[in-house]
Scaffold this motif. Structure first.
Motif, mmCIF file in Angstrom:
data_model
loop_
_atom_site.group_PDB
_atom_site.id
_atom_site.type_symbol
_atom_site.label_atom_id
_atom_site.label_comp_id
_atom_site.label_asym_id
_atom_site.label_seq_id
_atom_site.Cartn_x
_atom_site.Cartn_y
_atom_site.Cartn_z
ATOM 1 N N HIS A 134 13.966 6.099 -14.648
ATOM 2 C CA HIS A 134 13.882 6.855 -13.399
ATOM 3 C C HIS A 134 14.318 8.288 -13.663
ATOM 4 O O HIS A 134 15.332 8.539 -14.307
ATOM 5 C CB HIS A 134 14.785 6.208 -12.341
ATOM 6 N N ILE A 135 13.555 9.229 -13.167
ATOM 7 C CA ILE A 135 13.919 10.642 -13.214
ATOM 8 C C ILE A 135 13.829 11.166 -11.793
ATOM 9 O O ILE A 135 12.794 11.039 -11.152
ATOM 10 C CB ILE A 135 12.996 11.448 -14.150
ATOM 11 N N LEU B 95 20.808 8.297 -4.186
ATOM 12 C CA LEU B 95 21.832 8.299 -3.159
ATOM 13 C C LEU B 95 22.473 6.920 -3.134
ATOM 14 O O LEU B 95 21.756 5.918 -3.179
ATOM 15 C CB LEU B 95 21.190 8.619 -1.809
ATOM 16 N N GLY B 96 23.808 6.858 -3.077
ATOM 17 C CA GLY B 96 24.467 5.560 -3.118
ATOM 18 C C GLY B 96 25.763 5.527 -2.334
ATOM 19 O O GLY B 96 26.284 6.560 -1.908
ATOM 20 N N ALA B 97 26.270 4.312 -2.159
ATOM 21 C CA ALA B 97 27.532 4.105 -1.461
ATOM 22 C C ALA B 97 28.173 2.830 -1.977
ATOM 23 O O ALA B 97 27.478 1.914 -2.429
ATOM 24 C CB ALA B 97 27.307 4.011 0.046
ATOM 25 N N GLU C 65 12.164 -0.630 -8.239
ATOM 26 C CA GLU C 65 12.181 0.711 -8.824
ATOM 27 C C GLU C 65 12.998 1.684 -7.977
ATOM 28 O O GLU C 65 13.467 2.694 -8.473
ATOM 29 C CB GLU C 65 10.760 1.239 -8.985
ATOM 30 N N THR C 66 13.166 1.372 -6.696
ATOM 31 C CA THR C 66 13.859 2.299 -5.797
ATOM 32 C C THR C 66 15.210 1.797 -5.310
ATOM 33 O O THR C 66 15.909 2.527 -4.620
ATOM 34 C CB THR C 66 12.982 2.593 -4.562
ATOM 35 N N PHE C 67 15.599 0.571 -5.651
ATOM 36 C CA PHE C 67 16.848 0.017 -5.126
ATOM 37 C C PHE C 67 17.596 -0.727 -6.220
ATOM 38 O O PHE C 67 17.006 -1.522 -6.953
ATOM 39 C CB PHE C 67 16.547 -0.932 -3.958
ATOM 40 N N GLU C 68 18.900 -0.459 -6.332
ATOM 41 C CA GLU C 68 19.725 -1.146 -7.323
ATOM 42 C C GLU C 68 21.098 -1.451 -6.753
ATOM 43 O O GLU C 68 21.557 -0.802 -5.808
ATOM 44 C CB GLU C 68 19.831 -0.329 -8.607
ATOM 45 N N ILE D 293 25.641 0.044 -3.712
ATOM 46 C CA ILE D 293 24.171 0.083 -3.745
ATOM 47 C C ILE D 293 23.713 1.498 -4.025
ATOM 48 O O ILE D 293 24.457 2.460 -3.787
ATOM 49 C CB ILE D 293 23.561 -0.438 -2.424
ATOM 50 N N ARG D 294 22.481 1.614 -4.513
ATOM 51 C CA ARG D 294 21.938 2.937 -4.826
ATOM 52 C C ARG D 294 20.431 2.939 -4.549
ATOM 53 O O ARG D 294 19.744 1.970 -4.862
ATOM 54 C CB ARG D 294 22.223 3.296 -6.278
ATOM 55 N N PHE D 295 19.949 4.037 -3.970
ATOM 56 C CA PHE D 295 18.527 4.217 -3.697
ATOM 57 C C PHE D 295 18.004 5.357 -4.567
ATOM 58 O O PHE D 295 18.563 6.459 -4.556
ATOM 59 C CB PHE D 295 18.288 4.540 -2.222
ATOM 60 N N ASN D 296 16.923 5.120 -5.294
ATOM 61 C CA ASN D 296 16.296 6.119 -6.157
ATOM 62 C C ASN D 296 15.086 6.724 -5.441
ATOM 63 O O ASN D 296 14.291 6.009 -4.840
ATOM 64 C CB ASN D 296 15.846 5.490 -7.473
ATOM 65 N N PHE D 297 14.965 8.042 -5.530
ATOM 66 C CA PHE D 297 13.853 8.746 -4.871
ATOM 67 C C PHE D 297 12.916 9.365 -5.893
ATOM 68 O O PHE D 297 13.303 9.650 -7.005
ATOM 69 C CB PHE D 297 14.388 9.826 -3.946
#
Length: 196
Positions: free
Chosen positions: A40-41, A45-47, A157-160, A192-196
């Protein structure tokens, strides 16, 4: 006899040419490695929430960062630690302590598989410490350092999701004309983390 020999030679030559043509017509077999998702490049955003073992309090935190690929990223993190003490016989006032760390961090992530990986990193910044004890109040900004490590699972791909541990150190805090030291703690938590 010459005719038979000539016919046999022509037949053998045509069979050889036919097989040679087949060998030329076939393409060599190629092997390729299975396709994997590229690193991912981009922004994320995470919390999360950590339990601080010494303070016995929760550290609620959020972060925004940029992933440069190849496992390297930088992120800005902030959070809140709150501690309330009820009045006692020796101190008749309630005490409210709020700590807000703000750190810039480097994180390196290594993927064992497309879904599962390990991360490690460190950061530096400052913490705002605010203490209210009855009618008295004081605050201070102090240097803050931290190190962290853990595991991450890429749901998509967008959530971890991740889980890990951190060590956080705060420099001596000057409150009410006195220095308060020994402000370091170990936390364990998840997020959790969201990738954009």
């Amino acid at each position: 006899m010459k005719y038979t020999t000539l016919l046999a030679s022509a037949l053998a030559l045509s069979i050889t040419a036919a097989h040679a043509g087949d060998a030329v017509a076939t393409s060599p077999q190629t092997y390729s490695s299975p396709m994997t998702n590229p690193d991912h490049i981009g922004w994320y955003l995470g919390a999360g929430v950590d339990y601080l073992t010494d303070a016995e309090e929760a550290f609620y935190n959020g972060h925004v960062g940029y992933d440069f690929g190849n496992g390297s990223s930088l992120f800005l993190e902030s959070g809140w630690i709150g501690q309330d003490e009820s009045p006692s016989f020796f101190f008749p006032f309630s005490t409210d302590v709020d700590v807000v760390p703000v750190t810039l961090n480097y994180k390196y992530e290594y993927k064992f598989t497309e879904k599962f990986g390990f991360y490690v990193g460190a950061g530096a910044g400052a913490s705002y410490v605010d203490v209210n004890a009855g009618p008295l109040s004081d605050d201070d900004w102090v240097l803050t350092l931290q190190g962290f490590a853990g595991v991450v699972y890429n749901v998509s791909e967008t959530f971890e999701v991740y889980a890990g541990a951190r060590y956080m150190w705060l420099d001596d805090v000057s409150l009410f004309g006195a220095n308060v030291d020994d402000l370091d703690d170990v936390g364990v938590g998840a997020g959790i983390r969201f990738n954009f």
